[in-house]
Motif scaffolding. Structure first.
Motif, PDB file in Angstrom:
ATOM      1  N   LYS A  53       0.836  -1.210   0.000  1.00  0.00           N
ATOM      2  CA  LYS A  53       0.000   0.000   0.000  1.00  0.00           C
ATOM      3  C   LYS A  53       0.864   1.252   0.000  1.00  0.00           C
ATOM      4  O   LYS A  53       0.563   2.233  -0.685  1.00  0.00           O
ATOM      5  CB  LYS A  53      -0.931  -0.001   1.214  1.00  0.00           C
ATOM      6  CG  LYS A  53      -2.067  -0.996   1.103  1.00  0.00           C
ATOM      7  CD  LYS A  53      -2.963  -0.924   2.331  1.00  0.00           C
ATOM      8  CE  LYS A  53      -4.148  -1.871   2.206  1.00  0.00           C
ATOM      9  NZ  LYS A  53      -5.043  -1.815   3.372  1.00  0.00           N
ATOM     10  N   GLU A  74      -5.166 -12.226   2.445  1.00  0.00           N
ATOM     11  CA  GLU A  74      -4.874 -10.792   2.481  1.00  0.00           C
ATOM     12  C   GLU A  74      -4.614 -10.232   1.080  1.00  0.00           C
ATOM     13  O   GLU A  74      -4.843  -9.050   0.828  1.00  0.00           O
ATOM     14  CB  GLU A  74      -3.661 -10.521   3.374  1.00  0.00           C
ATOM     15  CG  GLU A  74      -3.897 -10.796   4.853  1.00  0.00           C
ATOM     16  CD  GLU A  74      -2.617 -10.580   5.654  1.00  0.00           C
ATOM     17  OE1 GLU A  74      -2.018  -9.501   5.531  1.00  0.00           O
ATOM     18  OE2 GLU A  74      -2.234 -11.508   6.380  1.00  0.00           O
ATOM     19  N   ASP A  77      -7.822  -9.093  -0.428  1.00  0.00           N
ATOM     20  CA  ASP A  77      -8.234  -7.837   0.211  1.00  0.00           C
ATOM     21  C   ASP A  77      -7.412  -6.658  -0.314  1.00  0.00           C
ATOM     22  O   ASP A  77      -7.936  -5.559  -0.495  1.00  0.00           O
ATOM     23  CB  ASP A  77      -8.098  -7.927   1.726  1.00  0.00           C
ATOM     24  CG  ASP A  77      -9.020  -8.977   2.335  1.00  0.00           C
ATOM     25  OD1 ASP A  77     -10.059  -9.291   1.708  1.00  0.00           O
ATOM     26  OD2 ASP A  77      -8.705  -9.486   3.427  1.00  0.00           O
ATOM     27  N   PHE A  78      -6.100  -6.915  -0.566  1.00  0.00           N
ATOM     28  CA  PHE A  78      -5.248  -5.855  -1.103  1.00  0.00           C
ATOM     29  C   PHE A  78      -5.738  -5.420  -2.490  1.00  0.00           C
ATOM     30  O   PHE A  78      -5.812  -4.220  -2.782  1.00  0.00           O
ATOM     31  CB  PHE A  78      -3.789  -6.322  -1.187  1.00  0.00           C
ATOM     32  CG  PHE A  78      -2.925  -5.410  -2.011  1.00  0.00           C
ATOM     33  CD1 PHE A  78      -2.549  -4.169  -1.526  1.00  0.00           C
ATOM     34  CD2 PHE A  78      -2.520  -5.778  -3.287  1.00  0.00           C
ATOM     35  CE1 PHE A  78      -1.769  -3.308  -2.294  1.00  0.00           C
ATOM     36  CE2 PHE A  78      -1.741  -4.938  -4.061  1.00  0.00           C
ATOM     37  CZ  PHE A  78      -1.365  -3.694  -3.558  1.00  0.00           C
ATOM     38  N   GLU A  80      -8.739  -5.674  -3.730  1.00  0.00           N
ATOM     39  CA  GLU A  80     -10.007  -4.938  -3.580  1.00  0.00           C
ATOM     40  C   GLU A  80      -9.742  -3.517  -3.082  1.00  0.00           C
ATOM     41  O   GLU A  80     -10.341  -2.551  -3.564  1.00  0.00           O
ATOM     42  CB  GLU A  80     -10.923  -5.686  -2.610  1.00  0.00           C
ATOM     43  CG  GLU A  80     -12.327  -5.165  -2.614  1.00  0.00           C
ATOM     44  CD  GLU A  80     -13.306  -6.102  -1.927  1.00  0.00           C
ATOM     45  OE1 GLU A  80     -14.506  -5.781  -1.976  1.00  0.00           O
ATOM     46  OE2 GLU A  80     -12.894  -7.114  -1.355  1.00  0.00           O
ATOM     47  N   TRP A  81      -8.809  -3.379  -2.125  1.00  0.00           N
ATOM     48  CA  TRP A  81      -8.444  -2.041  -1.634  1.00  0.00           C
ATOM     49  C   TRP A  81      -7.857  -1.202  -2.776  1.00  0.00           C
ATOM     50  O   TRP A  81      -8.185  -0.027  -2.930  1.00  0.00           O
ATOM     51  CB  TRP A  81      -7.426  -2.153  -0.501  1.00  0.00           C
ATOM     52  CG  TRP A  81      -6.816  -0.824  -0.167  1.00  0.00           C
ATOM     53  CD1 TRP A  81      -7.311   0.107   0.687  1.00  0.00           C
ATOM     54  CD2 TRP A  81      -5.609  -0.257  -0.729  1.00  0.00           C
ATOM     55  NE1 TRP A  81      -6.491   1.222   0.688  1.00  0.00           N
ATOM     56  CE2 TRP A  81      -5.451   1.022  -0.160  1.00  0.00           C
ATOM     57  CE3 TRP A  81      -4.672  -0.718  -1.641  1.00  0.00           C
ATOM     58  CZ2 TRP A  81      -4.370   1.840  -0.483  1.00  0.00           C
ATOM     59  CZ3 TRP A  81      -3.602   0.100  -1.976  1.00  0.00           C
ATOM     60  CH2 TRP A  81      -3.461   1.375  -1.390  1.00  0.00           C
ATOM     61  N   ARG A  84     -10.462   0.257  -5.103  1.00  0.00           N
ATOM     62  CA  ARG A  84     -11.274   1.308  -4.478  1.00  0.00           C
ATOM     63  C   ARG A  84     -10.438   2.497  -3.999  1.00  0.00           C
ATOM     64  O   ARG A  84     -10.991   3.503  -3.556  1.00  0.00           O
ATOM     65  CB  ARG A  84     -12.038   0.740  -3.275  1.00  0.00           C
ATOM     66  CG  ARG A  84     -13.028  -0.346  -3.631  1.00  0.00           C
ATOM     67  CD  ARG A  84     -14.253   0.253  -4.235  1.00  0.00           C
ATOM     68  NE  ARG A  84     -15.233  -0.768  -4.594  1.00  0.00           N
ATOM     69  CZ  ARG A  84     -16.324  -0.521  -5.253  1.00  0.00           C
ATOM     70  NH1 ARG A  84     -16.604   0.696  -5.643  1.00  0.00           N
ATOM     71  NH2 ARG A  84     -17.170  -1.482  -5.553  1.00  0.00           N
ATOM     72  N   SER A  85      -9.120   2.395  -4.086  1.00  0.00           N
ATOM     73  CA  SER A  85      -8.231   3.416  -3.500  1.00  0.00           C
ATOM     74  C   SER A  85      -8.290   4.760  -4.211  1.00  0.00           C
ATOM     75  O   SER A  85      -7.955   5.782  -3.628  1.00  0.00           O
ATOM     76  CB  SER A  85      -6.787   2.917  -3.507  1.00  0.00           C
ATOM     77  OG  SER A  85      -6.285   2.869  -4.836  1.00  0.00           O
ATOM     78  N   CYS A  91      -4.740   2.319  -9.561  1.00  0.00           N
ATOM     79  CA  CYS A  91      -5.981   1.580  -9.277  1.00  0.00           C
ATOM     80  C   CYS A  91      -6.493   0.856 -10.516  1.00  0.00           C
ATOM     81  O   CYS A  91      -7.324  -0.051 -10.412  1.00  0.00           O
ATOM     82  CB  CYS A  91      -7.045   2.489  -8.684  1.00  0.00           C
ATOM     83  SG  CYS A  91      -7.598   3.811  -9.770  1.00  0.00           S
ATOM     84  N   CYS A 113     -12.678  -9.664  -6.559  1.00  0.00           N
ATOM     85  CA  CYS A 113     -11.890  -8.604  -5.910  1.00  0.00           C
ATOM     86  C   CYS A 113     -11.312  -7.634  -6.939  1.00  0.00           C
ATOM     87  O   CYS A 113     -10.855  -6.559  -6.579  1.00  0.00           O
ATOM     88  CB  CYS A 113     -10.794  -9.198  -5.025  1.00  0.00           C
ATOM     89  SG  CYS A 113      -9.382  -9.888  -5.906  1.00  0.00           S
TER      90      CYS A 113
END
Length: 200
Positions: A53, A74, A77-78, A80-81, A84-85, A91, A113
């Motif tokens: 990140k 994880e 999740d990364f 997906e983050w 949306r970041s 992105c 994701c």
């Protein structure tokens, strides 16, 4: 898509900036060796999601290769983050997600994701190259809605399923209405199909 190992085509990632997220030192070493073999010089190695990140916020990347990172997932999740970041252009970067196991639920999770493609370990250079080329050629549009952001999850655009209304402006409808213009006469159709002698 299958590559011929004897092909003389040249492929070089020399100018690409690639972020690698892999917690295993051995897995990271394998990824680095494969990518260096393709000419990559700019590799950003991250062992944790926090490092990845931080790197995304500071540098521009052309490709992300991300491990699913164990049972906790994880890596999913990364991704997906990342989607949306709103950290542009990262992105929208292509994401190749790798996992030790790829049962159907893991493939669905990778798709949902926002990853472009998921690959099972162990990795081989030819398989990684095929996936990178596939991602580069596919050109899927990005979709953004309340529950998803990422590349269009449809690999084929076969139109709207029967009995459903289209949700996109460019969706084609399956119903065929009456002809808007007069139909061609059979004689005209036959004349179009006949071979003709042409003098040049």
């Amino acid at each position: 898509m299958g590559l011929n190992p004897e092909s003389r085509a040249r492929f070089n990632l020399e100018r690409a900036s690639i972020l690698l997220l892999e917690e295993s030192p051995m897995g990271m070493s394998i990824l680095v060796q494969i990518l260096i073999g393709f000419g990559a010089r700019t590799l950003h190695r991250c062992e944790t999601v926090a490092e990845a990140k931080d790197a995304i916020a500071k540098i521009e990347v052309d490709l992300i290769i991300c491990d699913a990172m164990g049972a906790g997932g994880e890596g999913y999740d990364f991704v997906e983050w990342l989607r949306r970041s709103r950290i542009e252009p990262n992105c929208f970067a292509p994401v190749l997600l790798i996992a030790g196991h790829t049962p159907s639920n893991a493939v669905a999770r990778a798709r949902d994701c926002g990853a472009h493609f998921v690959m099972a370990k162990p990795l081989t250079p030819i398989a990684v190259l095929e996936r990178i080329l596939w991602i580069a050629k596919e050109g899927r549009r990005f979709v953004e809605c309340d529950t998803y952001m990422g590349p269009d999850r449809r690999f084929k655009n076969e139109g709207v399923p029967a009995g459903m209304a289209g949700r996109r402006r460019d969706d084609l409808h399956g119903e065929i209405g009456a002809a808007e213009d007069p139909n061609m006469d059979q004689e005209v159709i036959d004349s179009l199909m006949k071979t003709r002698r042409v003098e040049l």
